[in-house]
Design a protein around this motif. Structure first.
Motif, PDB file in Angstrom:
ATOM      1  N   GLY A 139      39.056  43.347  -3.076  1.00  0.00           N
ATOM      2  CA  GLY A 139      39.670  44.314  -3.777  1.00  0.00           C
ATOM      3  C   GLY A 139      40.130  45.513  -2.808  1.00  0.00           C
ATOM      4  O   GLY A 139      40.576  46.628  -3.108  1.00  0.00           O
ATOM      5  N   LYS A 140      40.616  45.060  -1.414  1.00  0.00           N
ATOM      6  CA  LYS A 140      41.140  46.121  -0.592  1.00  0.00           C
ATOM      7  C   LYS A 140      42.588  45.883  -0.408  1.00  0.00           C
ATOM      8  O   LYS A 140      42.939  45.140   0.511  1.00  0.00           O
ATOM      9  CB  LYS A 140      40.279  45.932   0.592  1.00  0.00           C
ATOM     10  N   LYS A 141      43.199  46.136  -1.717  1.00  0.00           N
ATOM     11  CA  LYS A 141      44.613  45.855  -1.488  1.00  0.00           C
ATOM     12  C   LYS A 141      45.418  46.111  -0.681  1.00  0.00           C
ATOM     13  O   LYS A 141      46.491  45.540   0.154  1.00  0.00           O
ATOM     14  CB  LYS A 141      45.360  46.112  -3.004  1.00  0.00           C
ATOM     15  N   PRO A 142      45.467  47.454  -0.087  1.00  0.00           N
ATOM     16  CA  PRO A 142      46.242  48.269   1.043  1.00  0.00           C
ATOM     17  C   PRO A 142      46.212  47.137   2.147  1.00  0.00           C
ATOM     18  O   PRO A 142      47.060  46.716   3.102  1.00  0.00           O
ATOM     19  CB  PRO A 142      45.712  49.242   1.301  1.00  0.00           C
ATOM     20  N   TYR A 143      44.983  46.966   2.633  1.00  0.00           N
ATOM     21  CA  TYR A 143      44.498  45.943   3.869  1.00  0.00           C
ATOM     22  C   TYR A 143      45.256  44.724   3.664  1.00  0.00           C
ATOM     23  O   TYR A 143      45.768  44.083   4.626  1.00  0.00           O
ATOM     24  CB  TYR A 143      43.214  46.071   4.390  1.00  0.00           C
ATOM     25  N   ALA A 144      45.087  44.189   2.506  1.00  0.00           N
ATOM     26  CA  ALA A 144      45.586  42.768   2.175  1.00  0.00           C
ATOM     27  C   ALA A 144      47.047  42.826   2.426  1.00  0.00           C
ATOM     28  O   ALA A 144      47.582  41.867   2.956  1.00  0.00           O
ATOM     29  CB  ALA A 144      45.137  42.483   0.693  1.00  0.00           C
ATOM     30  N   LYS A 145      47.682  43.849   1.796  1.00  0.00           N
ATOM     31  CA  LYS A 145      49.131  43.865   1.961  1.00  0.00           C
ATOM     32  C   LYS A 145      49.716  44.067   3.302  1.00  0.00           C
ATOM     33  O   LYS A 145      50.449  43.313   3.881  1.00  0.00           O
ATOM     34  CB  LYS A 145      49.537  45.145   1.078  1.00  0.00           C
TER      35      LYS A 145
END
Length: 176
Positions: A139-145
């Motif tokens: 759920g760590k979308k900024p890091y995934a992006k």
């Protein structure tokens, strides 16, 4: 068998190495087709700092129960830890992790270990792709992006990996 299993775990948790290993070996002798006894022995050996010695135990567990993604992940972890920068050994770990991913598709650990293996091989784009996968599952979308964007720059154009990185970015954009 149950009593000996309890003793093995008790010795293991009390860091009584010789007793723990002797007890698990006795269980393996009693039930040589039980993959969980080999898995426990592998885990004990890793935790006791005998990582190289854990390889045969985990391999035997997988030979008996090849569909276990969790045991295969543990085997791959040991393979990575003992491989150094040996590409052939790291490739075996990567193969095991890809197979484990089929059985455990929501495992963040599989992606973390794939990132580690690819990173040790100098394949940073693939490492970043798996860091993005791990972050997305957490759920760590900024890091995934961030990781998917960086990976996409160096992944072969129109490859399955590049398409996956684009899928991650598309998914994140849709969920804003």
């Amino acid at each position: 068998v149950a009593a000996n299993y309890a003793r093995a775990v008790s010795h293991y948790r009390e860091n009584r190495i010789d007793e723990a290993l002797a007890t698990i070996d006795k269980l393996i002798t009693q039930e040589p087709k039980n993959p969980y006894f080999y898995e426990l022995k592998g885990q004990m050996l890793v935790d006791f700092g005998r990582v190289k010695n854990a390889l045969p135990a985990y391999q035997k567990a997988i030979d008996i129960m090849p569909q276990s993604g969790l045991i295969r992940t543990a085997l791959a972890h040991v393979q990575i830890e003992t491989a150094g920068e040996n590409a052939s050994k790291l490739n075996k770990a990567i193969e095991n992790l890809k197979r484990a991913h089929q059985d455990e598709p929501r495992s963040t650990r599989v992606h973390r270990l794939l990132a580690t293996a690819y990173g040790r091989q100098g394949k940073d784009a693939f490492a970043r792709l798996h860091l993005a996968e791990e972050a997305l599952l957490q759920g760590k979308k900024p890091y995934a992006k961030q990781q998917a964007t960086i990976a996409l720059k160096d992944l072969p154009e129109n490859s399955a990996s590049a398409l996956r990185a684009k899928d991650i970015l598309s998914y994140i954009e849709k969920k804003k």
